[in-house]
Design an enzyme around this catalytic site. Structure first.
Site, mmCIF file in Angstrom:
data_model
loop_
_atom_site.group_PDB
_atom_site.id
_atom_site.type_symbol
_atom_site.label_atom_id
_atom_site.label_comp_id
_atom_site.label_asym_id
_atom_site.label_seq_id
_atom_site.Cartn_x
_atom_site.Cartn_y
_atom_site.Cartn_z
ATOM 1 N N LYS A 1 0.761 -1.261 -0.139
ATOM 2 C CA LYS A 1 -0.131 0.090 0.137
ATOM 3 C C LYS A 1 0.721 1.274 -0.027
ATOM 4 O O LYS A 1 0.546 2.349 -0.727
ATOM 5 C CB LYS A 1 -1.035 0.164 1.162
ATOM 6 C CG LYS A 1 -2.158 -0.838 1.109
ATOM 7 C CD LYS A 1 -3.153 -0.351 2.310
ATOM 8 C CE LYS A 1 -2.665 -0.224 3.775
ATOM 9 N NZ LYS A 1 -2.058 -1.499 4.131
ATOM 10 N N THR A 11 4.016 1.710 -0.908
ATOM 11 C CA THR A 11 4.783 1.912 -2.185
ATOM 12 C C THR A 11 3.748 2.444 -3.408
ATOM 13 O O THR A 11 3.976 3.235 -4.066
ATOM 14 C CB THR A 11 4.986 0.234 -2.711
ATOM 15 O OG1 THR A 11 6.130 0.106 -1.543
ATOM 16 C CG2 THR A 11 6.108 0.486 -3.960
ATOM 17 N N ARG A 55 1.655 7.265 7.598
ATOM 18 C CA ARG A 55 2.056 7.405 8.912
ATOM 19 C C ARG A 55 3.475 7.271 8.960
ATOM 20 O O ARG A 55 4.221 7.087 8.060
ATOM 21 C CB ARG A 55 1.485 6.077 9.233
ATOM 22 C CG ARG A 55 0.009 6.037 9.498
ATOM 23 C CD ARG A 55 -0.546 4.815 10.114
ATOM 24 N NE ARG A 55 -0.306 3.729 9.179
ATOM 25 C CZ ARG A 55 -0.537 2.287 9.444
ATOM 26 N NH1 ARG A 55 -0.955 2.080 10.669
ATOM 27 N NH2 ARG A 55 -0.416 1.498 8.647
ATOM 28 N N LYS A 61 8.261 -6.814 10.138
ATOM 29 C CA LYS A 61 7.402 -6.329 8.729
ATOM 30 C C LYS A 61 8.388 -5.444 8.124
ATOM 31 O O LYS A 61 8.028 -5.244 6.956
ATOM 32 C CB LYS A 61 6.198 -5.725 9.295
ATOM 33 C CG LYS A 61 5.243 -5.522 8.416
ATOM 34 C CD LYS A 61 4.015 -5.011 8.887
ATOM 35 C CE LYS A 61 2.741 -4.698 7.746
ATOM 36 N NZ LYS A 61 3.358 -3.747 7.069
ATOM 37 N N ALA A 121 -2.780 -0.147 13.769
ATOM 38 C CA ALA A 121 -4.048 -0.336 12.971
ATOM 39 C C ALA A 121 -5.128 -1.439 13.526
ATOM 40 O O ALA A 121 -6.069 -1.619 13.144
ATOM 41 C CB ALA A 121 -3.577 -0.722 11.437
ATOM 42 N N PHE A 166 -3.857 -1.852 6.794
ATOM 43 C CA PHE A 166 -4.450 -3.106 6.444
ATOM 44 C C PHE A 166 -5.740 -3.111 5.386
ATOM 45 O O PHE A 166 -5.378 -1.889 4.523
ATOM 46 C CB PHE A 166 -5.096 -3.600 7.814
ATOM 47 C CG PHE A 166 -4.217 -3.996 9.059
ATOM 48 C CD1 PHE A 166 -2.747 -4.883 8.478
ATOM 49 C CD2 PHE A 166 -4.356 -3.769 10.037
ATOM 50 C CE1 PHE A 166 -1.953 -4.998 9.457
ATOM 51 C CE2 PHE A 166 -3.113 -4.058 11.076
ATOM 52 C CZ PHE A 166 -2.040 -4.382 10.775
ATOM 53 N N PHE A 169 4.684 -8.054 -9.128
ATOM 54 C CA PHE A 169 6.115 -8.537 -8.743
ATOM 55 C C PHE A 169 6.517 -9.318 -10.060
ATOM 56 O O PHE A 169 6.030 -9.731 -10.979
ATOM 57 C CB PHE A 169 5.519 -9.590 -7.565
ATOM 58 C CG PHE A 169 5.323 -9.028 -6.315
ATOM 59 C CD1 PHE A 169 6.259 -9.187 -5.357
ATOM 60 C CD2 PHE A 169 4.360 -8.155 -5.867
ATOM 61 C CE1 PHE A 169 6.037 -8.531 -4.198
ATOM 62 C CE2 PHE A 169 3.940 -7.639 -4.781
ATOM 63 C CZ PHE A 169 5.126 -7.946 -3.967
ATOM 64 N N TRP A 208 7.140 0.024 -8.115
ATOM 65 C CA TRP A 208 8.336 -0.474 -7.313
ATOM 66 C C TRP A 208 9.443 -0.205 -8.143
ATOM 67 O O TRP A 208 10.623 0.213 -7.871
ATOM 68 C CB TRP A 208 8.126 -1.851 -6.844
ATOM 69 C CG TRP A 208 9.228 -2.305 -5.853
ATOM 70 C CD1 TRP A 208 9.308 -2.201 -4.524
ATOM 71 C CD2 TRP A 208 10.330 -2.773 -6.525
ATOM 72 N NE1 TRP A 208 10.404 -2.513 -3.837
ATOM 73 C CE2 TRP A 208 11.267 -2.915 -5.029
ATOM 74 C CE3 TRP A 208 11.216 -3.194 -7.489
ATOM 75 C CZ2 TRP A 208 12.568 -3.559 -4.996
ATOM 76 C CZ3 TRP A 208 12.492 -3.628 -7.416
ATOM 77 C CH2 TRP A 208 12.945 -3.855 -6.079
#
Length: 545
Positions: A70, A72, A93, A104, A272, A300, A370, A398
């Site tokens: 999210k 990115t 955030r 993470k 979150a 999330f 990806f 990305w």
């Protein structure tokens, strides 16, 4: 190249140049070195009559443990809009040190769609989280000092709900005894720590429109119950001014830049699961006054983050989102189909339904690409969305930065321009807290019903007696499933949500409904990221991500 290597190879612009892009002068900001700044709150007051830009929410399908990108996509979309000549900023955030040194990772994007200075942002940044921790722990210290000084408020030590905080994953602090060693060391009692981003003061900072409101919200924090059954608030300790004073600088939004030198506001980081998982209202409002388009995100997936963004942040901040983006990945869709992409589409389907029919927002699905994705897989997702009448974009931010998000940007702009629906909150404020919980569980999660545990009855009685039914609900549940059971993947049916506990976050302005066992002090994994992070003699950090 790793994220940190990409970031370190970038030549950043001086923060004054980033401020100029927003029409800000050197008097509007307070520099934290060459590449970071706080923005003075006077900027909002001076532009109060200026029309707002458009607000774009980035959310996601139910994620895998690694997340679906999210942040990115948020950064990439912002860069793409600026490449197309649209003045845009991101509002996201601040990362917590716990996940950074745990598993993470941070929250500043990745690849060629990230925010810099990356090391600073993911470590101490401008000290906001430390200030919030100090403010929270000042309340804790004053509670125990009050107990040790005669307990005039008649605090019931078995009903103190105010923990201490630390911005680190440390499971050893989940259940502790404090005050040992005799009267000089305080009153012995059982207590615990939570991670700083889980603090109600963090939520309050992010939901305050001014220092005056910040202080009032701190005053209303319920920290315990008296022996007479009365709710005790921070205002009873007469320390709200001192607590707010510690947040004098922290309340000011932080300004940084992307790899492509587009402005980013990074401010606040509520947990979150426990809180609403969105950046501050002040940073979002500031960005809306200074740009034409603001891209923000909520923690999330759309069932958890987007719902709280709309029913808590937008409601309390008077914000109106103009469009939404759902980030989906092939790996997550396969995960929800137990390896079957076709089966996993049920999860995306439910999130699309929530955004378009429940939240009534125009939508674009972003496939965060990806290198392992096949053309056949991405084409199937595109065709599936087309059958639902939903725009979809293959997003390569990305690998390509803003250039890889131009198609997404064009489709988001089109969705905003063609929107015919009128935004409204998911539920009206007049519903009781119980009714709000039931509506979220049944309509957003797809549950057959809600089971309220025995511990919730007394809290419901208190909510009624104290006139708190007008408060929105902050749902706390697993992010791994649309349901409250992490093992139920895809689009679960035939389940009931169990609410084990209700917590009154009266200062922040919501009631927390705890579904399942959510831990507010995470632990480190067997091999934490801390094992690979290093710094050399020149001060260059490696292994961060």
């Amino acid at each position: 190249m790793t994220d940190i290597q990409i970031a370190q190879a970038t030549k950043m612009e001086h923060i004054n140049e980033i401020a100029k892009k927003l029409g800000l002068t050197e008097n509007d900001i307070e520099q934290y070195g060459k590449y970071k700044a706080k923005v003075n709150l006077s900027v909002l007051e001076e532009r109060k009559d200026k029309p707002n830009g458009k607000l774009i929410l980035v959310t996601a399908i139910t994620p895998t443990p690694a997340g679906e990108g999210k942040s990115t996509v948020t950064i990439g979309l912002t860069q793409a809009l600026n490449k197309m000549g649209k003045l845009s900023a991101a509002a996201i955030r601040e990362p917590s040190l716990g996940p950074v040194f745990g598993m993470k990772g941070g929250a500043a994007g990745g690849g060629y769609s990230q925010v810099v200075p990356m090391e600073d942002i993911n470590l101490h940044f401008t000290g906001d989280l430390h200030a919030i921790g100090a403010a929270h722990n000042l309340v804790a210290a004053c509670i125990d000092n009050h107990l040790n000084s005669g307990n005039e408020l008649r605090i019931d030590i078995t009903k103190i709900n105010w923990k201490r905080v630390l911005d680190m994953n440390d499971r050893a602090l989940r259940d502790i005894v404090i005050g040992l060693g005799g009267k000089a060391n305080g009153y012995p009692r059982q207590s615990s720590f939570q991670i700083t981003v889980g603090s109600e003061i963090m939520a309050i900072l992010c939901l305050s429109n001014s220092i005056t409101e910040l202080k009032e919200k701190i005053k209303n924090i319920v920290f315990a119950t008296s022996l007479d059954g009365k709710l005790l608030r921070v205002g009873d300790l007469k320390i709200e001014g001192a607590v707010a004073a510690l947040l004098k600088e922290a309340i000011k939004p932080n300004l940084v830049q992307t790899l492509e030198h587009t402005p980013v506001f990074i401010h606040g980081g509520p947990f979150a699961n426990i809180a609403h998982g969105c950046n501050s209202i002040l940073a979002t409002k500031m960005a809306l006054k200074l740009t034409d388009y603001v891209v923000t995100e909520a923690g999330f997936a759309a069932d958890l983050g987007a719902e709280k963004f709309i029913d808590i942040k937008c409601r309390l901040g008077g914000l109106t989102p103009n469009a939404a983006v759902i980030v989906a990945t092939v790996r997550a869709l396969k995960h929800h189909g137990n390896g079957d992409l076709v089966k996993g589409m049920e999860n995306l389907d439910k999130h699309i339904e929530n955004i378009t029919k429940k939240y009534k927002l125009p939508l674009v699905v972003a496939i965060n690409k990806f290198v392992t994705d096949t053309e056949e897989e991405t084409k199937y997702i595109e065709e599936y969305c087309a059958k639902l009448g939903v725009e979809v974009s293959l997003c390569e931010v990305w690998a390509k930065g803003g250039e890889g998000g131009k198609d997404l940007a064009e489709k988001v702009l089109k969705a905003i321009d063609n929107n015919k629906t009128k935004f409204d909150y998911f539920y009206p404020a007049e519903l009781t807290v119980r009714e709000k919980i039931e509506k979220i569980c049944k309509e957003i999660y797809g549950a057959d019903g809600v089971v309220f545990g025995p511990a919730t009855k007394k809290v419901f009685d208190t909510i009624e007696a104290e006139g708190l039914n007008h408060l929105p609900v902050c749902m706390s549940k697993t992010q791994k499933s649309i349901s409250d059971n992490a093992a139920l993947l895809g689009r679960p049916t035939g389940f009931k949500v169990t609410i084990n506990e209700l917590r009154l976050a009266v200062g922040a302005g919501f009631v927390i409904a705890m579904a399942g066992d959510i831990i507010d002090m995470p632990g480190l994994p067997k091999k934490p990221s801390a094992e690979v992070i290093d710094i050399d003699e020149k001060g260059t950090i490696s292994g961060l991500f």
